[in-house]
Scaffold this active site. Sequence first.
Site, PDB file in Angstrom:
ATOM      1  N   SER A 108       0.797  -1.233   0.000  1.00  0.00           N
ATOM      2  CA  SER A 108       0.000   0.000   0.000  1.00  0.00           C
ATOM      3  C   SER A 108       0.826   1.278   0.000  1.00  0.00           C
ATOM      4  O   SER A 108       0.298   2.340  -0.293  1.00  0.00           O
ATOM      5  CB  SER A 108      -0.945   0.006   1.183  1.00  0.00           C
ATOM      6  OG  SER A 108      -1.831  -1.084   1.052  1.00  0.00           O
ATOM      7  N   HIS A 156     -15.418   0.557   2.244  1.00  0.00           N
ATOM      8  CA  HIS A 156     -15.224   1.843   2.903  1.00  0.00           C
ATOM      9  C   HIS A 156     -16.340   2.830   2.608  1.00  0.00           C
ATOM     10  O   HIS A 156     -16.283   3.980   3.038  1.00  0.00           O
ATOM     11  CB  HIS A 156     -13.897   2.462   2.469  1.00  0.00           C
ATOM     12  CG  HIS A 156     -12.713   1.715   2.964  1.00  0.00           C
ATOM     13  ND1 HIS A 156     -12.084   0.740   2.221  1.00  0.00           N
ATOM     14  CD2 HIS A 156     -12.037   1.779   4.142  1.00  0.00           C
ATOM     15  CE1 HIS A 156     -11.061   0.251   2.915  1.00  0.00           C
ATOM     16  NE2 HIS A 156     -11.016   0.858   4.090  1.00  0.00           N
ATOM     17  N   CYS A 186      -7.854   2.462   1.010  1.00  0.00           N
ATOM     18  CA  CYS A 186      -8.947   1.771   0.326  1.00  0.00           C
ATOM     19  C   CYS A 186      -8.461   1.174  -1.002  1.00  0.00           C
ATOM     20  O   CYS A 186      -8.035   1.883  -1.891  1.00  0.00           O
ATOM     21  CB  CYS A 186     -10.088   2.749   0.050  1.00  0.00           C
ATOM     22  SG  CYS A 186     -11.387   2.023  -0.950  1.00  0.00           S
TER      23      CYS A 186
END
Lengths: 687, 369
Positions: free
Chosen positions: A322, A365, A378
């Site tokens: 991420s 989300h 997300c």
Amino acid sequence: MKQYLDTPDNDWYKQRLGIFVVCITVLVLLLVFRLFYLQIYKGQEYRDRSENNRIHLQQIESTRGLIYDSQGVLLVENRPQYNISIIKRSAKPLKKTLKKLSNYTGIPVVELNKKVSKIKRSQSYKHFTLNKDIERDVLAKLEVRKFDLPGVFVNVKSHRNYLKSRRASHIIGYLSAISLKELKSKKYKWAKGGDSIGKFGVEKIYEKYLRGKSGERLVEVDVTGKVVRVLNTIKAKPGNNLFLTINHNVQKKAEELLIGKVGSIVAMDPSNGEIIAIASSPTFDQNDFIGGMSHSKWNKMISNKNRPMENKAVQGNYPPASIYKIVTAIAALEEGVVDEDTIVNCPGYHKYGNRVFRCWKPGGHGNVNIKDALKESCDVFFYQVGQKLGVDRIAWYSRACGFGERTGIDLDHESKGLIPTIIWKKKRAGKSWHGGDTLSVSIGQSYNLVTPVQAVGMISSIANGGIRYKPIIVKKIETASAKVVMENEKIILGKLPVTPKTMKIIRKGLWRVVNQRLGTAWIIRDKQVSISGKTGTAQVVGRKKMTPEEIKALPYRLKPHAWFVAYAPSRDPKIAVAVIVEHGEHGGSAAGPLARKLIREYLKIPDPPPPPPLIEEIVIKPEVKLEPEKPKVKIKANLQEEKKIESDSGLKDETEKKETSNSDSELIEQKKDSVEDEIKPEAFLEP
Amino acid sequence: MFDKRIYENIDWGLIGLTLLLCFTGLIVLYSAVHAGSSTSHQVFFKKQLIWLACGLCCMIIVSLISYKNLEKWGIWIYIFCICLLIAVYFFGKKAGGSQRWLELGPVTVQPSEIVKVAVIIILARYFSKKVTRQGFVLKTLMTPFILVMIPFLLIAKQPDLGTSMLILLISVFMTLFVKIARRTFIYMTVSGAAFIPFVWMFLLQDYQKQRILTFLSPDSDTRGAGYHIFQSKIAIGSGMITGKGYLEGTQNALSFLPEQHTDFILTVLAEEWGFIGSSFLLVVYLAFMVWGLNIAAGCRDSFGTILAVGIVSMLFCQVFINVGMIMGLMPVVGVPLPLVSYGGSSVLTSMIGIGILMSISIRRQFSND
């Protein structure tokens, strides 16, 4: 044409050749006469000279340069080592001498005899080392009885000493005896057998500065090899001293934080690219290499699955996970795929063709904009953005952020990492690119690989507003008399292709990661210093999303790697950090706290006093109060912190559980919270 | 080329003498690299074995080619070699303050070595066409002078004084052999002598001057420039009649001498085998050269004769300079002892030269070609 030019015939040549033979014979005889004169007429004189009065050229070793940290703390020095050596032919009577030597040193006679018997006849004129690194009291004994031990000598050799054992081993490196292969190579032309050279780290890379220049001494030695007088001396030139950019205290902290873990921490000064700390765990003790390492020890070290000899900060290739969303976000904003206000709905999964890509959060989300997508990491938001961008555009921005190429840091074996493109896959795997690959790439999975030092470079350039500096580990080099030989100025590698507007959005998003509820690194929020950053949880196996329980149940080697990249303070960053913990599970909980503690150490924020031991039953040990630095207490403090965190994230867990029923009301509540939280710091983020 | 007569006329004497030199060289080299201090030098022995094997192959190949072809190709060989020297001037590898080597892939070659052979061939070609009983005069000597000066200056520029002087010396030997008219000879000697101060002042480098000064008064300075010669003389002298025994040389074992495996290798022989050993080697060299001159005498055409004399001069000059140097009869110049000193380019050049001698020797019996 006159006819007096006669062409010569064979007889004429023979006549001239005859003269030639006579000339050559005479000249060779001249040489033989000279030999006769030297070897027979004056032979005895020269024989005596060769045996008694030897003029010998000795080498004077230079002292190797010292290594300091950025604060002037001495990290590496030299210490004298005393070795006993023997000249076999001079040690007469041999048996008696060895017996005496054994008495003085305590080495068994049998062992000495064994060693001496190995000396070949042709080597018996030379120093042969019997015992290395003798104790001081033995040295004193030998010095006093020098005249009682013909042919026995004590030689001093300068010896490398790594003062802070195991500290920054991968950066400083170590010295070791030169190998035959290295001796033959052109790089080490000046070296001779038995020399020690830098084999790793700055000891290797700055060898030519550290080494200095050896001197020479022309001496007259007597029949036992003792120096009678010195005829001529060329002094040795000491090596230059190295000043690292590493801050010893921060380095120490980084290494302590990694104890018991496998991974790496790199910290950089965002204003110039100087590396403040660079730790790789597990590590090794450089002093083990001095004077040779035993085979078993070496084998143990290289067969260790956690690769202690590898500098994970530059050699470790990890999926960025991420933290790569920063790159995707930059690309998306710059390419106009989304803007600040674009809202994407995350239902917890994203359908692509007949495949379903899931978000890490099972229920999704909900509606997110780009800042919240960064904050909550997300996946669905970035799947959609990535799909629109295409892999090659992401790759272009990724390269612009410094991924996929070496940073050029002065350390060995730096890895390039890997940024996949359509062409790359075709060449390497022979397969064509799938749209699904792009989705994985956009959240940093798939084929992407980065090194921690690349990661810190990227976050550092976000921190300083977009300038990519070359990571520097050597600040300056000085001669022994403190004259500056070389000074490393900051080097700009490039600029991020980011407009100020985009930069502001990204920085806000990164700020929210730590400082807003539901941010993935909310647990490391700090009242004394505002930290901005991004977490990453890199899947080691499979693409399937798993619940936290499933992850917990995985065997160690299959657990995901935990990433955290950060900078602090958020407004005017002084330090950028990248942390990777192999198989550490969650970026926020495993890597985040390490980054926070390191930041606090660097910014010299004192640890809060340990909370009163109310919860801890009745363990009132006196040490606790006296020495709050003790690790025992720290673990407790950690426990407490984790408890607190759990209570925080408990709220998150609850949200996840309840999400279907009353997610809306929760959201509103959170929004309120975040607005409150946001006001002040966001204001100071504004230019 | 694959003439039956070649096999019938193989010069076994020449081959025997060559192998004897190689063998002696290897024995001494073994001692020089094994008794010496650094273990890293031990690879030189194996390397030299490889070089000698390559050299023998070269020798065989060259001996199969008729030397008469060299007369035809001479000018091209010469031009090629000059090009190599120019290449060294521009792209050469620097080492130890001079630029003498060319890097061709994995191997490093020293073109100045092979230039010696090229100069010998081109001079033999020129002289064989112009030779007269009365000898050469200034006018006819102009061309060979230019032919020699080009490589001489290019090599002296590197700087490699040893090899450039060697080329000059070989040319002088060859010119004397084909005879210089008496008056011309006198003129040249006088003007050459007048030229010496000029050379001293403008052409020689400081360290070269130092070597010559040291040579003129060797015992004045046993620490600085005279150190090598001083130690070399101790090594040779201390060998006495029978030597200290194989692998027993103290000067050798204590590595008093630099380059004891290359230019100073004879000191190892002299120390360990004494007067008997070292004079034996010199006698082998003498026998070799007389054999070579005998080949020249047997050759029926001018080119072959002069070529053989050139090759013999080359080997002789090297032996004389090298041995003279280590015994303090000459200033220190870097000239290796043919087939004995360690060194690939030197071995190859010597072997090519011997191959040419062999080619001449084989074909002297042929009536016509």
